[in-house]
Design an enzyme around this catalytic site. Sequence first.
Site, mmCIF file in Angstrom:
data_model
loop_
_atom_site.group_PDB
_atom_site.id
_atom_site.type_symbol
_atom_site.label_atom_id
_atom_site.label_comp_id
_atom_site.label_asym_id
_atom_site.label_seq_id
_atom_site.Cartn_x
_atom_site.Cartn_y
_atom_site.Cartn_z
ATOM 1 N N LEU A 2 0.814 -1.222 0.000
ATOM 2 C CA LEU A 2 0.000 0.000 0.000
ATOM 3 C C LEU A 2 0.842 1.264 0.000
ATOM 4 O O LEU A 2 0.421 2.311 -0.481
ATOM 5 C CB LEU A 2 -0.933 0.009 1.212
ATOM 6 C CG LEU A 2 -1.943 -1.139 1.297
ATOM 7 C CD1 LEU A 2 -2.709 -1.069 2.614
ATOM 8 C CD2 LEU A 2 -2.912 -1.094 0.125
ATOM 9 N N SER A 14 5.054 3.059 1.449
ATOM 10 C CA SER A 14 6.312 2.853 2.180
ATOM 11 C C SER A 14 6.869 4.178 2.648
ATOM 12 O O SER A 14 6.537 5.240 2.116
ATOM 13 C CB SER A 14 7.333 2.145 1.293
ATOM 14 O OG SER A 14 7.641 2.934 0.164
ATOM 15 N N GLY A 15 7.730 4.102 3.675
ATOM 16 C CA GLY A 15 8.400 5.274 4.210
ATOM 17 C C GLY A 15 9.850 4.941 4.487
ATOM 18 O O GLY A 15 10.386 3.934 3.993
ATOM 19 N N THR A 16 10.509 5.778 5.292
ATOM 20 C CA THR A 16 11.930 5.576 5.587
ATOM 21 C C THR A 16 12.163 4.270 6.337
ATOM 22 O O THR A 16 13.124 3.550 6.069
ATOM 23 C CB THR A 16 12.458 6.754 6.432
ATOM 24 O OG1 THR A 16 12.115 7.982 5.779
ATOM 25 C CG2 THR A 16 13.973 6.673 6.573
ATOM 26 N N TYR A 17 11.281 3.962 7.279
ATOM 27 C CA TYR A 17 11.504 2.813 8.158
ATOM 28 C C TYR A 17 10.508 1.668 7.950
ATOM 29 O O TYR A 17 10.681 0.612 8.547
ATOM 30 C CB TYR A 17 11.417 3.252 9.625
ATOM 31 C CG TYR A 17 12.362 4.371 9.976
ATOM 32 C CD1 TYR A 17 13.739 4.150 10.003
ATOM 33 C CD2 TYR A 17 11.890 5.646 10.254
ATOM 34 C CE1 TYR A 17 14.613 5.179 10.307
ATOM 35 C CE2 TYR A 17 12.757 6.680 10.558
ATOM 36 C CZ TYR A 17 14.123 6.446 10.584
ATOM 37 O OH TYR A 17 14.991 7.453 10.875
ATOM 38 N N VAL A 74 3.968 -0.698 4.203
ATOM 39 C CA VAL A 74 2.608 -1.060 4.614
ATOM 40 C C VAL A 74 1.995 -1.972 3.563
ATOM 41 O O VAL A 74 2.036 -1.679 2.366
ATOM 42 C CB VAL A 74 1.733 0.193 4.820
ATOM 43 C CG1 VAL A 74 0.334 -0.206 5.274
ATOM 44 C CG2 VAL A 74 2.369 1.147 5.829
ATOM 45 N N LYS A 81 1.743 -2.645 8.995
ATOM 46 C CA LYS A 81 2.929 -1.795 8.867
ATOM 47 C C LYS A 81 4.137 -2.607 9.337
ATOM 48 O O LYS A 81 4.223 -2.989 10.501
ATOM 49 C CB LYS A 81 2.748 -0.536 9.723
ATOM 50 C CG LYS A 81 3.887 0.466 9.621
ATOM 51 C CD LYS A 81 3.533 1.732 10.409
ATOM 52 C CE LYS A 81 4.625 2.777 10.339
ATOM 53 N NZ LYS A 81 4.250 4.016 11.048
ATOM 54 N N ASP A 89 3.152 15.594 12.387
ATOM 55 C CA ASP A 89 3.441 15.271 10.983
ATOM 56 C C ASP A 89 2.140 15.225 10.188
ATOM 57 O O ASP A 89 1.914 14.314 9.399
ATOM 58 C CB ASP A 89 4.184 13.931 10.884
ATOM 59 C CG ASP A 89 4.806 13.717 9.493
ATOM 60 O OD1 ASP A 89 4.972 14.703 8.754
ATOM 61 O OD2 ASP A 89 5.100 12.552 9.151
#
Length: 415
Positions: free
Chosen positions: A19, A21-24, A27, A43, A136
């Site tokens: 679905l 993604s981020g730095t860490y 999902v 996640k 955020d």
Amino acid sequence: MAAGFAPPKLAEFILTERLGSGTYAIVYKAYRKNDNREVVAVKVVSKKSLNKASTENLLTEIEILKTVKHPHIVQLKDFQWDSENIYLIMEFCSGGDLSRFIHSRRLLPEHVARRFLQQLASALKFLHERNISHLDLKPQNILLSGGMLKLADFGFAQYMSPWDERHVLRGSPLYMAPEMVCNRQYDARADLWSVGVILYEALFGHPPFASRSYAEIEEKIRSNRPIETMLVVEAVSKDQSGDYAAALSLYCQSLEHFVPAVHYETDAQRKEAIRKKVKQYISRAEDLKALVASNNKISFAQAKTTRDLLKEMSRGSPRLIAGLELASAAVAKEEEGDDGHDTLDLYQQSLGELLLMLAAEPVGRRRELLHGEIKCLMARAEYLKEQLKMRETQAEASMDRDPLSESVKSSCCVQ
């Protein structure tokens, strides 16, 4: 976990499509391995990617989400871990994120933005009453499910009493409060600035201070220059290309946003700068109104010649003649200055008849003329719809005592 890798394995769930993604984290959409096949979002946080600060953030995120339950906050159902990853099992939101929703529609109607803002305010009030700040807030971190907004991604969230101050830079530059960007000292009220930026993006399709660096954002925030909306940019583009009717419509739509900005602006310099812009757009709208009226007269004369020729060619088709007579009646009413619902109804009736006739018309000169006539009538009907919509919006604005607002109404009322 590179993009090409298969999803990790979880005993109770089947992980499927990715679905986001981020730095860490990445999902995934997932299904629970039981009879009801519950859909969730998982996640997945790789332990290898975590440093001390990100580990603390993750623990705070889990702690916060375990304790909060609110209809406009994504629910944490469970969390698990193994030797490789930490898994947050979250409520699944089928509508995607608010950023994608805005961009798919270019911008949102005010009533939709208002409803979303009420939901976001409800979630924030709930959090702030518990001394929790999100820190955020941005459209990408707001999910949609069944028409409801859900606040998500608490990776930067902190427990903060209203006047606690922090110095660690958190969040996304486009949505950061000035006190974060400019001096990096902020308190729980920083979330409120982000809400304002999100509302602006919902209404105009882009954030107000798009920039490539912190320094550029700071310069734009501190500047007294009014923010140009995409509506104005499009209006100028249409104006330059000679599409005066479209340009007039866009200028009028943008003025509906600028006039309240003048009313509510408290800084004297900013107020005067916005007022100058508004006067400039009103002046151009007045010029365009005259040009549109002149072009309308020319187009009416040209269309009448074609319509008369079509009538001559349609003597053996009473239904076609009747449709053309309805079109003539609509045009006559508009030429007399009647650009209301009655005239629009006549256009729509004539189009209903003529479109049926076009479907049965054989290839030839009459079909070509009929096709051109229908295109012309459709353009007039769409133009009238736009004018009616603008007038209705202006009536709802309820700023009758404001002379600047009166100027806008005058400029945007096309005869």
